[in-house]
Design an enzyme around this catalytic site. Structure first.
Site, mmCIF file in Angstrom:
data_model
loop_
_atom_site.group_PDB
_atom_site.id
_atom_site.type_symbol
_atom_site.label_atom_id
_atom_site.label_comp_id
_atom_site.label_asym_id
_atom_site.label_seq_id
_atom_site.Cartn_x
_atom_site.Cartn_y
_atom_site.Cartn_z
ATOM 1 C CG ASN A 2 -1.835 -1.166 1.275
ATOM 2 O OD1 ASN A 2 -2.394 -1.559 0.254
ATOM 3 N ND2 ASN A 2 -1.987 -1.759 2.447
ATOM 4 C CG HIS A 62 -10.560 -1.834 7.023
ATOM 5 N ND1 HIS A 62 -10.146 -1.876 8.335
ATOM 6 C CD2 HIS A 62 -9.566 -2.387 6.294
ATOM 7 C CE1 HIS A 62 -8.942 -2.415 8.393
ATOM 8 N NE2 HIS A 62 -8.560 -2.738 7.170
ATOM 9 C CD GLU A 72 -12.775 0.840 3.089
ATOM 10 O OE1 GLU A 72 -11.921 0.820 2.192
ATOM 11 O OE2 GLU A 72 -13.121 -0.171 3.710
ATOM 12 C CB SER A 82 -9.131 -1.465 1.420
ATOM 13 O OG SER A 82 -10.049 -2.420 1.898
ATOM 14 C CG ASP A 86 -10.994 4.427 6.462
ATOM 15 O OD1 ASP A 86 -9.957 5.052 6.161
ATOM 16 O OD2 ASP A 86 -10.976 3.302 7.011
ATOM 17 C CG HIS A 130 -6.886 2.059 0.486
ATOM 18 N ND1 HIS A 130 -5.707 1.353 0.378
ATOM 19 C CD2 HIS A 130 -7.575 1.501 1.510
ATOM 20 C CE1 HIS A 130 -5.696 0.392 1.283
ATOM 21 N NE2 HIS A 130 -6.816 0.459 1.984
ATOM 22 C CE LYS A 142 -3.710 0.647 4.597
ATOM 23 N NZ LYS A 142 -4.905 0.485 5.383
HETATM 24 C C1 LIG Z 1 -5.471 -0.267 6.409
HETATM 25 C C2 LIG Z 1 -6.819 0.227 6.706
HETATM 26 C C3 LIG Z 1 -7.202 0.543 8.019
HETATM 27 C C4 LIG Z 1 -6.337 0.226 9.189
HETATM 28 O O1 LIG Z 1 -5.219 1.020 9.243
HETATM 29 P P1 LIG Z 1 -3.905 0.499 9.984
HETATM 30 O O2 LIG Z 1 -3.120 1.723 10.209
HETATM 31 O O3 LIG Z 1 -3.262 -0.469 9.060
HETATM 32 O O4 LIG Z 1 -4.357 -0.136 11.267
HETATM 33 C C5 LIG Z 1 -8.435 1.125 8.207
HETATM 34 N N1 LIG Z 1 -9.275 1.354 7.177
HETATM 35 C C6 LIG Z 1 -8.957 0.997 5.911
HETATM 36 C C7 LIG Z 1 -9.921 1.241 4.816
HETATM 37 C C8 LIG Z 1 -7.727 0.411 5.645
HETATM 38 O O5 LIG Z 1 -7.411 0.054 4.418
#
Ligand SMILES: *Cc1c(COP(=O)(O)O)cnc(C)c1O
Length: 393
Positions: free
Chosen positions: A48, A134, A183, A187, A212, A215, A246
């Site tokens: 990522n 997620h 999101e 993801s 969220d 990405h 990421k």
């Molecule tokens: C990776 C991810 C998370 C978690 O983040 P981390 O820092 O890896 O714990 C939360 N939401 C989404 C959509 C993700 O892809």
């Protein structure tokens, strides 16, 4: 053998029979397009680290300097004595980047979702989730005790129906709050949420919205703030979450929003309160990443990432995502076939793990290719040729 181990081995066997058993792989190189695994080099299409910042000299330098000045560990939780300068610097940088009044950093994205949603919502309330959000969001929603409703992935009509229902529920209890969580870029599917439609619906129904941007941060919008910026909706979204691990190449998670929201989370988000503050190195590196993302260099990195995506999609025979995201899923369906395909790629020096249940639904196993600005043209070409050959075989 202990009774516990016997039982666990039995359960592991069940997973293996379903081709759902997972194991770790020891990577001995940094996170970059060429990975060393068990002494062998692989082309990496599973990271990522979309902009290649995890190994950027300036991030490493910032991390090293933070260790020298502030130490390896932060020593305590934020509310005790662990609120160090790198945390404030990062939070100020994030708020400026996201153009919000304030921002708050958590140790992981998982902890960010967990702490934020459980702080805001209680059993009197209603949480509405996109079907594909997620696991951290699903877990948080369950833990909050709120009534949970799930709308079909990116389906505004389904969301509207659930919001109508929630408005009826609230007629009897004015204390009931409604939170929608999605999101912005998904993801595992790499597609984008219809944010404009979601925002108008939530405004019509007086709900709150949390997105969220794990990405999307660093990848979309004129200043690369995320998909909310791309669609000019930032001001109308109450809770903007993202991760630092990421495109930003470090580790941690954040919430950007109003001063009131951040003050509330500092007081009520249990994963923030009862957890040691992020290590100084991670916060300093993330802050440096935000500076790079906003600079001309960030624009150039994004341009090279984008120029990798189109030929790759064409070779896979999948349509180019719109907007152009670096997550290219190749849906296979059967868990066994996905594992088999991933193994064949691995034999040919390409690393892309099969994504299976519970990360995605059963029977929706896939190879999830992710591209990076750090991929060279020849990396893309090699993958493209191999994929074309394997697809035809
Ligand atoms: C990776 C991810 C998370 C978690 O983040 P981390 O820092 O890896 O714990 C939360 N939401 C989404 C959509 C993700 O892809």
């Amino acid at each position: 053998m202990s009774a516990l181990d016997e039982e666990l081995l039995r359960r592991l066997n069940v997973l293996a029979e379903q081709n759902l058993h997972r194991k770790l792989r020891r990577v001995s190189s940094p996170q970059q397009p060429r990975l060393l695994i068990d002494g062998r080099e692989f082309l990496n299409f599973s990271s990522n680290d979309y902009l290649g910042l995890a190994t950027h000299p300036k991030l490493k330098e910032a991390a090293i300097e933070a260790v020298e000045r502030h130490g390896a560990g932060s020593g305590a939780s934020r509310l005790i004595s662990g609120s160090l300068k790198p945390h404030y610097d990062l939070e100020e940088a994030l708020a400026a980047f996201k153009k919000t009044e304030a921002a708050l950093v958590f140790s992981t994205g998982y902890a960010t979702a967990l702490g934020t949603i459980t702080a805001l919502m209680s059993p009197d309330d209603i949480i509405i989730l996109d079907k594909l959000v997620h696991a951290s969001i699903v877990d948080a929603a369950r833990l909050s005790g709120a009534r949970l409703r799930v709308f079909k992935h990116n389906d505004l009509d389904d969301l509207a129906g659930i919001l109508d229902w929630s408005t009826q529920q609230r007629a009897g209890n004015s204390k009931t709050s409604v939170l929608i969580v999605t999101e912005s870029v998904f993801s595992m599917d790499g597609d984008a949420a219809p944010l404009a439609g979601i925002v108008s619906l939530k405004e019509k129904h007086g709900a709150w919205l949390m997105i969220d941007e794990a990405h999307a941060t660093g990848l979309f919008g004129p200043n690369r703030r995320g998909l909310a910026e791309e669609f000019a909706l930032s001001d109308r979204i109450e809770i903007q979450m993202g991760t630092l691990g990421k495109a930003l190449g470090s580790s941690g998670g954040y919430i950007a929003g109003s001063r009131a929201l951040i003050d509330f989370l500092i007081n009520k988000a249990r994963s923030f309160i009862f957890s040691t503050a992020p290590v100084p190195a991670a916060s300093a590196a993330a802050r440096q990443a935000i500076q790079i993302v906003q600079s001309d260099e960030g624009e150039l990195l994004l341009a090279s990432l984008r120029s990798n995506i189109a030929p790759f999609c064409d070779a896979l025979g999948t349509t180019r995502p719109e907007p152009l995201t670096p997550i290219i899923p190749w849906l296979i369906g059967s868990e066994t076939e996905a594992v088999d395909f991933s193994e064949r790629l691995r034999q040919n020096g390409i690393f892309v793990p099969a994504i299976r249940f519970p990360t995605v639904a059963r029977g929706k196993a896939r190879l999830r290719f992710t591209l990076s600005a750090a991929h060279r043209r020849e990396d893309i070409e090699r993958a493209v040729q191999l994929l074309a050959a394997l697809k035809g075989s």
